[in-house]
Scaffold this motif. Sequence first.
Motif, PDB file in Angstrom:
ATOM      1  N   LYS A   1       0.847  -1.179   0.040  1.00 25.31           N
ATOM      2  CA  LYS A   1       0.122   0.036  -0.194  1.00 25.31           C
ATOM      3  C   LYS A   1       0.921   1.115   0.045  1.00 25.31           C
ATOM      4  N   PRO A   2       1.549   1.547  -1.230  1.00 25.85           N
ATOM      5  CA  PRO A   2       2.527   2.611  -1.109  1.00 25.85           C
ATOM      6  C   PRO A   2       1.997   4.073  -0.785  1.00 25.85           C
ATOM      7  N   ALA A   3       2.526   4.625   0.031  1.00 25.01           N
ATOM      8  CA  ALA A   3       2.305   6.057   0.601  1.00 25.01           C
ATOM      9  C   ALA A   3       2.562   7.008  -0.517  1.00 25.01           C
ATOM     10  N   GLY A   4       3.187   6.729  -1.664  1.00 24.68           N
ATOM     11  CA  GLY A   4       3.281   7.574  -2.809  1.00 24.68           C
ATOM     12  C   GLY A   4       4.318   8.832  -2.578  1.00 24.68           C
ATOM     13  N   HIS A   5       4.987   8.657  -1.493  1.00 31.05           N
ATOM     14  CA  HIS A   5       6.415   9.529  -1.386  1.00 31.05           C
ATOM     15  C   HIS A   5       7.323   8.831  -0.394  1.00 31.05           C
ATOM     16  N   VAL A   6       8.448   9.238  -0.516  1.00 28.02           N
ATOM     17  CA  VAL A   6       9.652   8.854   0.367  1.00 28.02           C
ATOM     18  C   VAL A   6       9.600   9.674   1.554  1.00 28.02           C
ATOM     19  N   HIS A   7       9.666   9.176   2.571  1.00 26.99           N
ATOM     20  CA  HIS A   7       9.356  10.098   3.887  1.00 26.99           C
ATOM     21  C   HIS A   7      10.746  11.081   3.969  1.00 26.99           C
ATOM     22  N   PRO A   8      10.136  12.342   4.266  1.00 31.40           N
ATOM     23  CA  PRO A   8      11.510  13.484   4.396  1.00 31.40           C
ATOM     24  C   PRO A   8      12.451  13.121   5.417  1.00 31.40           C
ATOM     25  N   LEU A   9      11.996  12.594   6.673  1.00 29.24           N
ATOM     26  CA  LEU A   9      13.104  12.091   7.758  1.00 29.24           C
ATOM     27  C   LEU A   9      13.795  10.981   7.104  1.00 29.24           C
TER      28      LEU A   9
ATOM     29  N   VAL B   1      24.120   9.071   1.918  1.00 32.24           N
ATOM     30  CA  VAL B   1      23.494   8.491   0.721  1.00 32.24           C
ATOM     31  C   VAL B   1      22.158   9.388   0.363  1.00 32.24           C
ATOM     32  N   ASP B   2      22.000   9.786  -1.139  1.00 30.74           N
ATOM     33  CA  ASP B   2      20.937  10.526  -1.462  1.00 30.74           C
ATOM     34  C   ASP B   2      19.896   9.405  -1.970  1.00 30.74           C
ATOM     35  N   ILE B   3      18.615   9.598  -1.194  1.00 33.14           N
ATOM     36  CA  ILE B   3      17.507   8.715  -1.711  1.00 33.14           C
ATOM     37  C   ILE B   3      16.564  10.029  -2.118  1.00 33.14           C
ATOM     38  N   SER B   4      16.799  10.954  -2.282  1.00 35.60           N
ATOM     39  CA  SER B   4      15.753  11.961  -2.830  1.00 35.60           C
ATOM     40  C   SER B   4      15.141  11.669  -4.004  1.00 35.60           C
ATOM     41  N   LYS B   5      15.802  10.847  -4.885  1.00 37.09           N
ATOM     42  CA  LYS B   5      15.086  10.597  -6.225  1.00 37.09           C
ATOM     43  C   LYS B   5      14.388   9.338  -6.304  1.00 37.09           C
ATOM     44  N   GLN B   6      14.670   8.663  -5.218  1.00 34.43           N
ATOM     45  CA  GLN B   6      13.784   7.449  -5.026  1.00 34.43           C
ATOM     46  C   GLN B   6      12.316   7.741  -4.935  1.00 34.43           C
ATOM     47  N   HIS B   7      11.508   6.853  -5.558  1.00 31.90           N
ATOM     48  CA  HIS B   7      10.046   7.132  -5.402  1.00 31.90           C
ATOM     49  C   HIS B   7       9.439   5.814  -4.932  1.00 31.90           C
ATOM     50  N   SER B   8       8.090   5.938  -4.134  1.00 34.25           N
ATOM     51  CA  SER B   8       7.290   4.986  -3.606  1.00 34.25           C
ATOM     52  C   SER B   8       6.457   4.220  -4.629  1.00 34.25           C
ATOM     53  N   LYS B   9       6.288   2.986  -4.705  1.00 33.64           N
ATOM     54  CA  LYS B   9       5.719   2.126  -5.769  1.00 33.64           C
ATOM     55  C   LYS B   9       5.091   1.018  -5.358  1.00 33.64           C
ATOM     56  N   HIS B  10       4.205   0.497  -6.118  1.00 39.47           N
ATOM     57  CA  HIS B  10       3.474  -0.644  -5.718  1.00 39.47           C
ATOM     58  C   HIS B  10       4.071  -1.914  -6.195  1.00 39.47           C
ATOM     59  N   LEU B  11       4.135  -3.119  -5.260  1.00 41.45           N
ATOM     60  CA  LEU B  11       4.563  -4.170  -5.697  1.00 41.45           C
ATOM     61  C   LEU B  11       3.976  -4.850  -6.948  1.00 41.45           C
ATOM     62  N   ASP B  12       2.913  -4.665  -7.231  1.00 47.10           N
ATOM     63  CA  ASP B  12       2.333  -4.948  -8.801  1.00 47.10           C
ATOM     64  C   ASP B  12       3.138  -4.789  -9.965  1.00 47.10           C
ATOM     65  N   GLU B  13       3.921  -3.666  -9.801  1.00 46.29           N
ATOM     66  CA  GLU B  13       4.906  -3.230 -10.701  1.00 46.29           C
ATOM     67  C   GLU B  13       5.981  -4.424 -11.013  1.00 46.29           C
ATOM     68  N   PHE B  14       6.326  -5.070 -10.184  1.00 50.02           N
ATOM     69  CA  PHE B  14       7.235  -6.128 -10.371  1.00 50.02           C
ATOM     70  C   PHE B  14       6.525  -7.585 -10.525  1.00 50.02           C
ATOM     71  N   LEU B  15       5.198  -7.841 -10.770  1.00 54.52           N
ATOM     72  CA  LEU B  15       4.830  -9.113 -10.909  1.00 54.52           C
ATOM     73  C   LEU B  15       5.064  -9.860 -12.019  1.00 54.52           C
ATOM     74  N   GLY B  16       5.394  -9.080 -13.148  1.00 50.35           N
ATOM     75  CA  GLY B  16       5.714  -9.627 -14.276  1.00 50.35           C
ATOM     76  C   GLY B  16       7.178  -9.609 -14.701  1.00 50.35           C
ATOM     77  N   SER B  17       8.087  -9.331 -13.561  1.00 50.71           N
ATOM     78  CA  SER B  17       9.522  -9.147 -13.605  1.00 50.71           C
ATOM     79  C   SER B  17      10.112 -10.527 -12.949  1.00 50.71           C
ATOM     80  N   PRO B  18      11.157 -11.191 -13.413  1.00 56.72           N
ATOM     81  CA  PRO B  18      11.643 -12.238 -12.584  1.00 56.72           C
ATOM     82  C   PRO B  18      12.395 -11.863 -11.517  1.00 56.72           C
TER      83      PRO B  18
END
Length: 147
Positions: A40-48, A58-75
């Motif tokens: 149930k992705p929040a839609g954002h990476v928590h600012p803290l 480590v810069d994670i500011s460019k990462q984004h929140s995504k749903h696990l369904d995006e990977f169901l077709g991936s090995p």
Amino acid sequence: MTKPLILILCTGNSCRSQIAEAILRAALGSEFRVASAGSKPAGHVHPLAIRVMAEAGVDISKQHSKHLDEFLGSPVETVITVCGKADQVCPMFPGQCNRHHFPFDDPADATGTEEQQLEVFRKVRDEITEVFGAYAAGRRDESALHV
């Protein structure tokens, strides 16, 4: 041949899994693909989370929140859950060989002043760094045996 994909799952994909993704990607280097997602992705990476990772260099500011369904077709070679809720709803992925559960407290639940919340985020970041650092060392050792 494609690199093995290690998918780190959490419920909201805003804190723990994002931190773990960055730490594991840095620790494993280019031999593996590392991604994170949520049930149930929040839609954002928590600012803290972004802030405490920046403190660790480590810069994670460019990462984004995504749903696990995006990977169901991936090995997906390995799935690692970092919270109990994600572990309960974790589906099987095509090609999945390994599954691990490394639970951590959710720093997003921290209360108090911003500094008190940051302390919780730092504690969880440090715990994730220790556990995923050890996991990465094991994977590197395993890869060296197959060379």
